[in-house]
Design a protein around this motif. Structure first.
Motif, PDB file in Angstrom:
ATOM      1  N   UNK A  72       0.354  -1.022  -0.361  1.00 53.45           N
ATOM      2  CA  UNK A  72       0.223  -0.098   0.039  1.00 53.45           C
ATOM      3  C   UNK A  72       1.202   1.216  -0.251  1.00 53.45           C
ATOM      4  N   UNK A  73       1.215   1.629  -1.009  1.00 52.42           N
ATOM      5  CA  UNK A  73       1.744   3.043  -1.601  1.00 52.42           C
ATOM      6  C   UNK A  73       1.554   3.938   0.205  1.00 52.42           C
ATOM      7  N   UNK A  74       0.469   4.290   0.726  1.00 58.06           N
ATOM      8  CA  UNK A  74      -0.403   5.553   1.450  1.00 58.06           C
ATOM      9  C   UNK A  74       0.286   5.026   3.161  1.00 58.06           C
ATOM     10  N   UNK A  75      -0.170   3.798   3.191  1.00 64.32           N
ATOM     11  CA  UNK A  75      -0.209   3.490   4.229  1.00 64.32           C
ATOM     12  C   UNK A  75      -1.220   3.208   4.728  1.00 64.32           C
ATOM     13  N   UNK A  76      -2.382   3.367   4.540  1.00 65.41           N
ATOM     14  CA  UNK A  76      -3.549   3.491   4.277  1.00 65.41           C
ATOM     15  C   UNK A  76      -4.485   2.162   4.928  1.00 65.41           C
ATOM     16  N   UNK A  77      -3.620   1.051   4.881  1.00 60.07           N
ATOM     17  CA  UNK A  77      -3.869  -0.569   5.232  1.00 60.07           C
ATOM     18  C   UNK A  77      -3.072  -1.139   6.617  1.00 60.07           C
TER      19      UNK A  77
END
Length: 419
Positions: A338-343
């Motif tokens: 996950x590129x933005x650390x959303x999960x």
């Protein structure tokens, strides 16, 4: 022929009488066969959100008591290198510096300038490590409130149009243009840009969005300095500056790629409808915006063409997480990618970028998202390739455009006369 002036538009904004439409609203009217008139519209609002590598910050950071050291030789902010200067700040105990949004932490290869800037704008603690020219070492912790200056400068933001990427070979390729190493041949497609909503797609000659124009950069009221680096007549982009202390952390952040962390920004711009010619430029539709398909090993090798209708229309803004389908894998591929650390153990939909990497990656279907496929021809052979990663976020772009529209309608955003 001139229909109205900036001064006349600003008077209407101040009195609450301005008619403001978004670029998508204009495009939808045209798509439905209507012919909107320039006389009926005062301002068209535009925007985009995506990876914008040319982003830097000029910061003034307190480090130690005055007289503690002569000047800094090196500085780290949460491990991200900054470049002291240009002012030496002799004996002041503070450091002027420039930090690039693409700099990577010396401690964590997944953390970079984009994540740092989001932490600063969010008001989080940031660890400062400074080594002086005489070898003295200092550590401190600061927040945005401690900084004397925090000014963002985007050296090339919001390109009118971008390249898109595929891998035509059998060997996986590491690149900033995909969230992970890109497999091939033609296993996936990655792209940037918000098509008909994009500012310079609606004003490609920068007749209205020119040097001195006011814009929103990550929610902060900023200024267009002029054309950005690598700007050209075919692919113009903007150089923009804004105060980071007024930014909304929702609109910026880090984005992990196959070649390390990058930074994403959001830009919204208002186009004053001064003439029929300026208005007609905003009739652009996604199907009219060509998207070159290039080899990810070298963006100058164009393999074919698609368009933004193929890339965007009919797709979902965000994924859906199905917790009952999740297998709670010991090593979660979605969490890693996950590129933005959303999960983490749940999906943070506000932190989510809508890139589609989760739906592409999870082998158990715990994430569903319609990202679609694009169609193009390579040497006469028709190709259909699934979209694996979107490096622009249409949802954030629409949200910032809505924010700019509201500010204009509420009389809180007047236009500069930069023509």
């Amino acid at each position: 022929m001139k229909i109205r002036t900036i001064e006349e538009i600003n008077k209407k904004i101040e009195s609450g009488d301005a008619t403001v439409l978004t670029a998508e609203e204009i495009s939808h009217l045209v798509r439905d066969g209507e012919e909107p008139r320039a006389e009926d519209v005062d301002v068209v609002t535009t925007g985009t959100c995506g990876i914008m590598s040319g982003t830097a910050a000029v910061l003034h950071v307190p480090v130690a008591d005055p007289g503690a050291f002569k000047k800094a030789k090196s500085v780290l902010l949460n491990g991200v290198p900054g470049f002291p200067g240009p002012c030496p700040n002799e004996w002041l105990g503070s450091v002027d510096m420039i930090v690039y949004g693409t700099n990577h932490s010396v401690y964590d290869e997944t953390y970079g300038g984009g994540f740092l800037f989001k932490d600063l704008v969010s008001g989080n603690d940031v660890k400062i490590e400074v080594e002086s020219i005489h070898g003295e070492k200092f550590e401190s912790t600061v927040t945005m409130d401690d900084l004397g200056t925090a000014q963002m400068i985007g050296t090339r933001l919001a390109f009118k149009n971008y390249n898109s990427f595929v891998n035509p070979t059998t060997e996986a390729v590491s690149s900033i243009f995909n969230a992970i190493d890109m497999a091939g041949p033609f296993k996936g497609f990655t792209f940037s840009g918000c098509g008909e909503l994009n500012p310079l797609q609606n004003d490609p000659s920068m007749n209205a969005i020119c040097a001195g124009a006011k814009v929103l950069l990550n929610g902060s009221e900023g200024l267009v300095i002029g054309r950005g680096t690598r700007s050209s007549a075919e692919k113009p982009n903007m150089m923009i500056t804004a105060d980071m202390k007024a930014m909304d952390p929702h609109y910026l952040g880090g984005f992990k790629t196959g070649a390390g962390p990058e930074i994403f920004d959001s830009v919204a711009a208002a186009i004053p409808i001064l003439s029929e010619d300026i208005f007609k430029e905003t009739f652009i539709q996604n199907k009219d915006v060509k998207l070159p398909v290039t080899d990810i090993r070298g963006r100058h090798s164009v393999l074919g063409f698609t368009d933004y209708a193929d890339a965007w229309e009919g797709s979902d803004e965000r994924p859906v997480y199905h917790s009952d389908t999740c297998q709670n894998c010991e090593v979660c591929i979605v969490r890693e990618r996950c590129p933005t650390g959303a999960y983490t153990d749940t999906l943070n939909t506000r932190r989510c970028f809508g890139c589609g990497m989760c739906a592409y990656s999870c082998p158990y279907g715990a994430f569903t998202m319609e990202t679609g496929s694009v169609h193009f021809s390579v040497e006469g052979e028709p190709m259909e390739v699934p979209v694996m990663c979107r490096q622009s976020d249409i949802k954030r772009a629409r949200e910032l455009v809505a924010e700019l529209t509201k500010r204009i309608v509420d009389g809180k955003f007047l236009l500069n006369n930069c023509l």
